[in-house]
Structure formats: structure tokens, C-alpha cells
Design an enzyme around this catalytic site. Sequence first.
Site, mmCIF file in Angstrom:
data_model
loop_
_atom_site.group_PDB
_atom_site.id
_atom_site.type_symbol
_atom_site.label_atom_id
_atom_site.label_comp_id
_atom_site.label_asym_id
_atom_site.label_seq_id
_atom_site.Cartn_x
_atom_site.Cartn_y
_atom_site.Cartn_z
ATOM 1 C CB CYS A 1 -1.074 0.099 0.905
ATOM 2 S SG CYS A 1 -2.073 -1.167 1.290
ATOM 3 N NE ARG A 14 4.045 1.750 -0.022
ATOM 4 C CZ ARG A 14 5.401 2.358 1.488
ATOM 5 N NH1 ARG A 14 6.730 1.871 1.488
ATOM 6 N NH2 ARG A 14 4.942 1.237 2.398
ATOM 7 C CD1 TRP A 16 -0.270 -6.105 -2.646
ATOM 8 C CD2 TRP A 16 -0.629 -6.827 -0.699
ATOM 9 N NE1 TRP A 16 0.136 -6.839 -2.511
ATOM 10 C CE2 TRP A 16 -0.332 -7.833 -0.786
ATOM 11 C CE3 TRP A 16 -1.139 -7.179 0.984
ATOM 12 C CZ2 TRP A 16 0.456 -8.995 -1.363
ATOM 13 C CZ3 TRP A 16 -0.929 -8.517 1.287
ATOM 14 C CH2 TRP A 16 -0.065 -9.359 0.700
ATOM 15 C CG ASN A 29 -0.143 2.466 3.668
ATOM 16 O OD1 ASN A 29 -1.193 2.280 2.498
ATOM 17 N ND2 ASN A 29 0.563 2.837 3.618
ATOM 18 N N GLY A 30 -2.084 -0.484 6.511
ATOM 19 C CA GLY A 30 -2.155 -1.476 7.698
ATOM 20 C C GLY A 30 -3.266 -2.048 8.544
ATOM 21 C CD GLU A 45 18.032 -14.026 -2.428
ATOM 22 O OE1 GLU A 45 17.596 -12.426 -3.627
ATOM 23 O OE2 GLU A 45 17.119 -14.111 -1.663
ATOM 24 C CE LYS A 78 15.747 -11.243 -5.599
ATOM 25 N NZ LYS A 78 14.765 -11.997 -4.650
ATOM 26 C CD GLU A 92 10.378 -12.571 -4.447
ATOM 27 O OE1 GLU A 92 10.663 -11.997 -3.994
ATOM 28 O OE2 GLU A 92 12.041 -12.328 -5.324
ATOM 29 C CG HIS A 107 18.155 -37.676 2.884
ATOM 30 N ND1 HIS A 107 18.197 -38.619 3.569
ATOM 31 C CD2 HIS A 107 19.739 -37.124 2.625
ATOM 32 C CE1 HIS A 107 19.180 -39.011 4.201
ATOM 33 N NE2 HIS A 107 20.558 -37.989 3.794
ATOM 34 C CE LYS A 136 12.694 -3.173 -3.314
ATOM 35 N NZ LYS A 136 12.976 -4.226 -3.405
#
Length: 611
Positions: free
Chosen positions: A2, A27, A75, A100-101, A484, A488, A491, A507, A606
Site C-alpha cells: 500500500c 510497493r 494491496w 495502510n495496515g 535466493e 527470485k 517471485e 532424502h 516491496k
Amino acid sequence: MCGIVGGVAERNIQEILLEGLRRLEYRGYDSAGMAVLDASQKIERRRRVGKVAGLAQALVDEPLAGKVGIAHTRWATHGAPTEHNAHPHVSNDRVAIVHNGIIENHAVLREELIQLGYPFVSETDTEVAAHRIAFHLDSGADLLAAVQRTVAELEGAYALAVISLADPERVVACRNGPPLVVGFGIGEHFVASDVQALLPVTQRFTFLENGEVVDVRRDGIDIYARDGRRVEREIHTSGLSAGATDRGQYRHFMQKEIFEQPYAISETLEGRVHSERPIAPGILGARAEDILPRVSAVQIVACGTSFHAGLIARYWLEGIVGIPCLVEVASEYRYRKHAVLPNTLFLTLSQSGETADTLAAVHASRDENYLARLSICNVPESSLVRESELVLLTHAGPEIGVASTKAFTTQLVALMQVVLLLAQYRGVNSEKLQSFRQQLLHLPSLIEAALKLDPVIMRLSERFVERGHALFLGRGAFYPVAMEGALKLKEISYIHAEAYPAGELKHGPLALVDADMPVIVVAPNNVMLEKLKSNLEEVRARGGELFVFAEAGVSLDDGPGMNVIGVPSGAGALTPVLMTVPLQLLAYHTAVFKGTDVDQPRNLAKSVTVE
């Protein structure tokens, strides 16, 4: 997550708010909207589901004209991403609010307000705050008092910005968790979730603390603490320019940020690496000389990409310094009891410095027996920096792409600086320290060389477009590198990817390997190489196709089921940083070929400023 922008201007505020929203797109969001107090003293509102571009077109079709307004990128949390759930929300056509929140006690407040006759038209928790402010205005309060009384009734994490017909020359905003910055102009003042949103109109800012309310007017601003007393706050001048967030020649911000890494790392090294003592203790602040000699263990807490950086640093801290290091995801750390070793340094990592779970972990650490708190962060004005006794800033510059790239590699460089500082106090051999110093100084040029693999990796990535899954493997400090790389890819390309230590193949993950499961391997030229080669043969024997990023000097050849991409050598202990770069390029080009939204992947934000 947001984004808020609002203000009281001397000119039509529509374009200021719209440009602010564009600069907050990084964001993450799924709808956008704006409300302006027009000349006829009415609140006019435009909202659209989807990108800011959709809102911009709506404003071309039906412009807004006014000097006081608020805008928002949402968002979705409470309520689906629909136009009637998009912000701003209004109450009785005379109060408009962006938020926001999460307001945790919204259900109870909603029932009370329904009984009082306030109509609800959305499923959001935000509309509760709008009606509650209207209720206090109806009771005789001015806008500032109405917001202050409402804030006292809300539970949760939130930032609000409010306009009202009752006080048409002001914006009142508040913060309790998500960040809020105040921008100072000449005869006009603003609020926003991020400095970047306001750079076209000002470079002078101050930052709200939790519990504070700000009254924004043309003639100035006043900040009030939770108890109602006035607060004096220093004004900072940002070193960022409005052009710092432009894509330039690049197709996407992520691409730009990948290629900025040699410069960003050089900036993070600048003035910190010396010939006599590899790292100057003063880079962490005035208290470092007192705290660092006493450190005998490190607890690292972070989220997402920053967590992976912490996992790599654990190998450095235990292998170079010889002290224990624990690494934990912040969202898990904050909800359990801990056995804290004596003289443990609490180290947090965050690109934005506003990650809610990381900040909550810092707050929780104050009730435990830690020696001190050190934050590594890219934003000097952030909450995390203000909460920590020791601070080491990265100098990555603005990172707009949701999938972190240069923030990750500069965090690793900063972590190595901390490692070498501790090593100096632990009496590590000076020749070893000088070797690590040389590795740091050589790293930017090695990353430049690795970036020259871009055309090769672009061609290779076409083969991933039709794949639904991918497996990443690494050993030792390169297992977090594999993690990582998998993060990526998932995402931004939406390919399901996961990482395993290569030794764990037998395993469980080996059951997944077939001709349709690409296996991406990070292969440094180290003591684990022969064992890693055995793992590769296990994949080939099951018909799997390997894509091996091999450090120069590793004897592997292309062949059936084996694709080898050579990566420059010479980074020493920093090879995990170097090996990350081709994995970033692989994810980027795969996403481009798939046609996904590289910079703003679906469902992601973000800066995660709520739980």
C-alpha cells in the site's frame, strides 16, 4: 505494501498526487484512487482496480481540481480488490480517508457504527476509521481532534491520512506501525509512505514516530505525540534526486538494479576499507568501540531475501571469526521464547527498514538479555535505523523492483564488513584479514565480468518458459545462494521453485527429478566440489537436465543433460555474492520471456509493513 500520498498545495494537487502514486507502485498494490476537495467544497473521488495507469486515464476523462487531497495504492487485505473496496473511503460525503495496515478491532467498531446509523458500502477495515472520524466530527470535534480520538480507539498497525469538509484547508495523518513521512515545501506541505513519492516537490522531510499525529496546512505542520503534547522534529534534506527512480535505458527496474550492482557495492565499500585495519570500527557508530570487543555470539533476524543474506553470513561468522551465529526468520522469532547466549549481538537486516516482523523482533529483543542491536539497512531515515544502537547503512540507492537484487548483494558486503570488524577484535591473523580486504575491493570488477554472461543466460532462459517447476541445489554457503535463486525465479516468473542442500537429494527431492524438472546447481571450486559432482550424477542418472553455474576451474563439460555456464573466479569468501548474479539474470530473463510483470509481481509488496 500500500502507498499513501497527500497534501495541501498552492496549485492543483491532482498531478502531484498522481506522480506520487507512480513512485509508490514498487510497493505492490491491486487498486488505486484519489480524493480531492474541489473549489465548490465537495469531496470528489476517482478509483480504479488495477494499475495507476488506469486511474490516470480516469483522471484524463474526468479531471479533479483542488488544492487539498489524498491518494492511495491498495494491496487487498479485508475485501477483494474491487472498486468499492479501493481507497479513498468516504463517510457521509464529507470525510475521506486512506489507510495502510490492518485495524484489528474493526469488527467490533463496525457493529457499533451500524447501530449508530453509519452505512457501510465496502468490506474493508478502513471504512470503520472513516465513519469513526465522522462520528467524532458530528460530536463537535475539529478534524485534528477527531483523528486523535479515533486513533485512541483503534487497535492494530496503521497509517492514515484524512481530509474533511469540516476543515477544508488541512490534511491530518497519523502513524502506528507503517511508515509515514512529512514533506516540507514553500507554502505547501505533504505526507507520504515514502520519501520517493515526494521528491518531485521537495527534498526536505521529517519522519513520524509511532503514535504521532500530524496536522498539515499550507502555513506549516504540527506534530503531536500520543498524549497530545506538541513534538519538535528535525527536518532532514534528502540526498536523492527525483531522477534516482527512473529506469533510464533499461526495460525494467529489476534489470537496471542488477546492472547497478558493481557501483552499489563500490558505494557500500567507499571510505570503509583501509590498508592498516581492513575495516574502520567507526562505521557502526560511536558505541562500536565499546560493544564489539565484547561480542561472543550473533543472532541474525530477517525476512525473505535478507534472511538468505543472514544464512550466508552465518558461515562467515563461524568460519572466520569463530563465534556462534543463529539465524531466524523474523515472523517466527517474535513468537517464541529464546535462550540468549551471553554477550550476543542482535543483528537485523532490512532493505526498507520498515519490515513489520523485523521491527517487532527488535522490540521483543529489548526484553531479552542481548548486548546490543545492530541494523544493516538501505534507508537511513527508517524505523529500524532509529531503533538500533549500532547501524551500518548499505548504499544500494533506491531499489524499485519488488524482487530484491542490489539490496541483497550490498547487504552481503556490509555483513562481511561486520565479520571483519569482529575478526579484528578476536585477533584473527592480519594476513587473513588483508586477504579478505582484497577480496572486497576486487568484488565490483568480478561482478562486472559476471554481468557479461547476460546474453548467454538470456538464451538459456528460453528453455524455462514452459516449465512449471525447478529445483535449485547448493552446498555449504551456496545452499542459501540456491535459496535466493529459487526465490527470485518464483517471485517474478511464477514458476514453482525450491532449493535444497545438494546432499539432501537422496532424502526426498530425487523423487521429483525427471526430464521435465530442470535442476539448477551452484558449483564453486571448493572442497565440496567432488561431493557435488556425485550429486550431479544422481540427477543425470534419473534423466534430469542440469544447469550448472560453475566457477572457473571447475572441470565440468557440456553434454547430454548437462549445461555448464562458467562464472568468473577470484572472489574467495565472497564467491556467494558473485554466484548470485547469474541466478538473478536467469530469473529476470525467464520472467521477460513469460511476459509477467517483472517489477510488480502479483500478490507481492516491496515493503511488508504489516504482519
